[in-house]
Enzyme design. Structure first.
Site, PDB file in Angstrom:
ATOM      1  N   ASP A   1      -2.442   6.294  -3.702  1.00  0.00           N
ATOM      2  CA  ASP A   1      -1.463   5.577  -3.466  1.00  0.00           C
ATOM      3  C   ASP A   1      -0.913   4.396  -4.573  1.00  0.00           C
ATOM      4  O   ASP A   1      -1.707   4.137  -5.298  1.00  0.00           O
ATOM      5  CB  ASP A   1      -1.602   5.081  -1.812  1.00  0.00           C
ATOM      6  CG  ASP A   1      -2.710   4.074  -1.973  1.00  0.00           C
ATOM      7  OD1 ASP A   1      -3.732   3.786  -2.872  1.00  0.00           O
ATOM      8  OD2 ASP A   1      -2.782   3.147  -0.894  1.00  0.00           O
TER       9      ASP A   1
ATOM     10  N   SER B   1       0.822  -1.310   0.104  1.00  0.00           N
ATOM     11  CA  SER B   1      -0.036   0.089  -0.139  1.00  0.00           C
ATOM     12  C   SER B   1       0.921   1.347   0.129  1.00  0.00           C
ATOM     13  O   SER B   1       1.679   1.499  -0.973  1.00  0.00           O
ATOM     14  CB  SER B   1      -0.927  -0.042   1.296  1.00  0.00           C
ATOM     15  OG  SER B   1      -1.976   0.951   1.142  1.00  0.00           O
TER      16      SER B   1
ATOM     17  N   ASP C   1      -5.819   2.119  -3.980  1.00  0.00           N
ATOM     18  CA  ASP C   1      -7.226   2.039  -3.165  1.00  0.00           C
ATOM     19  C   ASP C   1      -7.463   3.041  -2.248  1.00  0.00           C
ATOM     20  O   ASP C   1      -8.460   3.152  -1.669  1.00  0.00           O
ATOM     21  CB  ASP C   1      -7.063   0.499  -2.253  1.00  0.00           C
ATOM     22  CG  ASP C   1      -5.910   0.634  -1.272  1.00  0.00           C
ATOM     23  OD1 ASP C   1      -5.273   1.380  -1.343  1.00  0.00           O
ATOM     24  OD2 ASP C   1      -5.806  -0.312  -0.506  1.00  0.00           O
TER      25      ASP C   1
ATOM     26  N   ASP D   1      -1.052   1.200  -4.699  1.00  0.00           N
ATOM     27  CA  ASP D   1      -2.082   0.118  -5.059  1.00  0.00           C
ATOM     28  C   ASP D   1      -3.503   0.637  -5.297  1.00  0.00           C
ATOM     29  O   ASP D   1      -4.260  -0.197  -5.600  1.00  0.00           O
ATOM     30  CB  ASP D   1      -1.960  -1.003  -4.086  1.00  0.00           C
ATOM     31  CG  ASP D   1      -2.736  -0.532  -2.733  1.00  0.00           C
ATOM     32  OD1 ASP D   1      -2.655   0.666  -2.238  1.00  0.00           O
ATOM     33  OD2 ASP D   1      -3.302  -1.258  -2.016  1.00  0.00           O
TER      34      ASP D   1
END
Length: 573
Positions: free
Chosen positions: A303, A144, A307, A305
Site C-alpha cells: 500500500d 495508508s 506497511d 505507505d
C-alpha cells in the site's frame, strides 16, 4: 460557535490564507457541505488524524495539522522530553510534504528538534528511525490505503510503536485543550534550520534499516541457489515501497524482479487505481497482467505507505494466480519462520507469536505446534508493537512474529509497527524455499490447511457517513451490546466479550469475568466449532466492521460456512 459561525470565522479571519478562504467561498450555497466541514472538529483519535483534505474544522489541512502538533508538543514538554526530538516521515499523497513541514515547524517553534526525511519513506522506516535517533516521538503523514482525497497523521512514541494508553489519551486531551485554532506556534523554515531545529535525514537511516531487515533472513543460501529461477512481480501502488523493496530484493540476490511500470512512480491521485488497497482484487489488474507475461511465481503489492502487503501466487494445478488474505500470507511467513528457526537452532528462548483478536485462529494452532507463547491483543498493530516493549521491560518472552488480519505483519523487532518491506523480503524467501521443493506458495498454503485445518475469515462492512451515520453505528453497537445473540447461523455463542464494559460472559459454564484487555468499543462472540464473530466501529472511517471466522473440512466447506455466518450477521443487524 455552531457550524455556521465557524464557517464565517474561517471565511473572514486573516489567520487563514487566501486559498482557504477561496475554497470556502466556493461552497457558500451548499449548506450540507458547510455543515459537514464544520459540524465537528476532525477528531484526534488514538492513532492521530485521518480525513478528507480540504478547508474546515472537519478536514485535513495545515491548520488542523498544526493544532494536533501543538497538542503533541505540549505533551512532550510536560513530559520533560523536549530535548530528544521527533522524527517525521511522509508518503506520496497530496499535501504530505507540506503537512510534514507544518508539523516540523510547529515543533521547532516549541523548541523541539525535528528530524525530517528528505523524501517519501515507508511508515515502518519511521518506526525504526525514531528509535535509531533516540527520539521521544515520531510522526508519519499518511492515509495508508484510503482513497486519494484523504490524508492522515499518525503519532509514534519513543518505543517505536504508535501511541498506546495512557499516552494516547494524554495527547488527545492536550489537543482538545487547544480551543483556539489560531494559537498554535510556528516559525519559518529558514529560521528553524539556522537554529539547528529542523534536521534533514536520509541515506544513513536507509542503510541501517536495510541492515536490520537482512537479519531476518534464515536461508540466504536457498535465495542464492534459486535467485535465477524465481520470478517476482511487484507494485508499490504509486507509493513509498518502490525504492526500499527493490533495494532489499536486489541486495539479497533476487535476479528477476519486475516492477509494474504504470504504478512505479509516486502519484498522489493513484491514477491507475480505484482504491490503493492491497485487499482490493481490482488493484492487482496491472500486476497480474504483467505476471502472466513474465510467468511469475508470485505477485506482490504494498500500500502507499508500505506497511501492508497483498499477494497472489501461482496454483501449480490450474496455472491460475490465487489471492491470499492477510491471514493467509501471514501464516505462510510465520509457519516458515518457526519451522526453520527450530530446525536451524536460531529460535530464541521463550519465543512469542502475537496477533489481534480478529486474526485467524490458525495462528493459535501453529503456535501450539511449535510451543510458542501465543498472545492476542486488541485490533491495531500498535498493541502488537506494545508487546515487544512489555516483553523487554518484564524480561519474559522474545517476540518472533506478529500479524493482524488487515494485511500487516512484522518479523523481528527493528520496527514496532507492521512492515511490508520486511514482509516482502520474508515472503520471497519462502517462495524461494517453495521453488526448491518444486511447489508454489499457493501449494504451501494448501499444505498448511491440510495440517492445521481449513480456516476461513471474512469481513462485512457497513459505511454510514455524516452525523446520522455516526448515530446509526452507535445504535447497532448498543443493540448488540444490550441484547447479545445466543446463536449465529448454526453456531452457539460460547462466550460474549464486551471490551468497552470489560465484561466477559461465558454461557457454557454460566460465569462472568473481565476481558483482560484495555477498554475499546469492540464486541466479540466466541462460537462453537472454532468459529467467531467480532463487531467494531472503525476508528478512522465512517464504518462499522464485522469480522468473522470459521473452520471447515475443505476449502469449499469453509467458504460455504463463512457465507452462512455472514448472512446470519446481516440478518441480526
Amino acid at each position: 460557535m455552531n457550524y455556521k459561525e465557524q464557517y464565517d470565522f474561517w471565511l473572514k479571519d486573516s489567520y487563514f490564507d487566501e486559498e482557504t478562504r477561496n475554497e470556502l467561498n466556493a461552497i457558500k450555497d451548499d449548506e450540507k457541505e458547510i455543515e459537514d466541514r464544520f459540524y465537528k472538529e476532525l477528531e484526534f483519535g488514538t492513532g492521530g488524524l485521518r480525513g478528507v483534505i480540504g478547508a474546515g474544522l472537519n478536514r485535513m489541512n495545515v491548520y488542523t495539522v498544526r493544532k494536533a502538533t501543538q497538542g503533541l508538543a505540549n505533551f512532550i514538554k510536560k513530559s520533560g522530553a523536549q530535548d530528544k526530538g521527533v522524527a517525521i516521515a511522509y508518503d506520496s499523497r497530496r499535501m504530505s510534504p507540506e503537512f510534514a513541514d507544518v508539523a516540523a515547524l510547529c515543533l521547532n517553534a516549541n523548541g523541539i528538534k525535528a528530524y525530517v526525511f528528505d523524501s517519501l519513506r515507508p511508515t515502518p522506516e519511521l518506526s525504526f528511525a525514531l528509535r535509531y535517533l533516540k527520539c521521544t516521538a515520531g510522526i508519519v503523514v499518511t492515509a495508508s490505503h484510503n482513497p486519494p482525497e484523504y490524508n492522515g497523521y499518525k503519532v509514534y512514541w519513543e518505543d517505536g510503536a504508535q501511541v498506546t494508553p495512557p499516552y494516547d489519551t494524554d495527547i488527545i486531551n492536550e489537543v482538545k485543550a487547544i480551543t483556539d485554532i489560531t494559537t498554535p506556534l510556528t516559525m519559518s523554515l529558514e529560521d528553524a534550520k539556522a537554529a539547528g531545529l529542523y534536521v534533514v535525514i536520509g541515506s544513513e537511516i536507509d542503510d541501517k534499516y536495510m541492515e536490520e531487515l537482512k537479519k531476518q533472513i534464515i536461508h540466504p543460501e536457498i535465495i542464492k541457489e534459486m535467485a535465477n529461477d524465481i520470478k517476482i512481480v511487484y507494485s508499490p501502488f504509486h507509493g513509498t515501497g518502490n525504492i526500499p523493496v527493490r533495494r532489499i530484493l536486489s541486495e539479497l540476490g533476487f535476479k528477476n524482479v519486475y516492477v509494474v511500470p504504470e504504478q512505479e512512480l509516486p502519484d498522489p491521485d493513484f491514477t491507475t487505481l480505484d482504491y490503493p488497497n492491497p485487499e482490493d482484487p481490482k488493484a492487482f489488474e496491472l500486476a497480474l497482467k504483467l505476471a502472466k507475461e513474465k510467468n511469475a511465481d508470485v505477485v506482490l503489492a504494498t500500500d502507499p505507505d508500505a506497511d501492508r502487503l497483498g499477494i497472489y501466487a501461482l496454483d501449480s494445478k490450474t496455472g491460475e494466480y490465487m489471492p491470499f488474505t492477510g491471514n493467509m500470507s501471514g501464516m505462510v511467513i510465520a509457519e516458515y519462520i518457526f519451522r526453520e528457526r527450530m530446525a536451524t537452532g536460531t529460535m530464541p528462548e521463550n519465543p512469542a507469536l502475537v496477533t489481534t483478536i480478529v486474526t485467524t485462529n490458525m495462528a493459535r494452532a501453529i503456535a501450539n505446534k511449535y510451543n510458542l507463547k501465543f498472545i492476542e491483543v486488541l485490533t491495531g498493530f500498535k498493541y502488537i508493537g506494545e508487546q515487544i516493549k512489555i516483553f523487554k521491560r518484564d524480561n519474559t518472552y522474545n517476540y518472533v512474529f506478529g500479524l493482524e488480519e488487515s494485511y500487516g505483519c512484522l518479523a523481528g523487532t527493528h520496527a514496532r509497527d507492521k512492515d511490508a518491506v520486511v514482509a516482502v523480503m520474508c515472503l520471497c524467501e519462502v517462495a524461494a524455499w517453495c521453488k526448491k521443493q518444486g511447489i508454489t506458495l499457493w501449494d504451501q498454503m494448501i499444505n498448511l490447511y491440510k495440517e492445521y485445518g481449513y480456516f476461513k475469515e471474512t469481513q462485512y462492512t457497513i459505511t454510514l457517513k455524516g452525523l446520522d451515520g455516526a448515530q446509526k453505528i452507535r445504535e447497532i453497537m448498543d443493540k448488540l451490546r444490550n441484547n447479545p445473540p445466543k446463536k449465529l447461523a448454526d453456531y452457539d455463542v460460547v462466550e460474549f466479550r464486551d471490551y468497552d464494559q470489560n465484561v466477559c460472559i461465558n454461557y457454557a459454564n454460566d460465569t462472568k469475568g473481565e476481558t483482560g484487555l484495555p477498554k475499546s468499543n469492540v464486541l466479540y462472540f466466541d462460537l462453537t466449532k472454532d468459529a467467531w464473530c467480532c463487531a467494531r466501529p472503525s476508528g478512522t472511517e465512517p464504518k462499522i466492521k464485522f469480522y468473522m471466522g470459521v473452520k471447515g473440512e475443505s476449502l469449499e466447506d469453509s467458504n460455504k460456512l463463512v457465507e452462512e455466518l455472514t448472512e446470519a450477521v446481516k440478518a441480526l443487524i
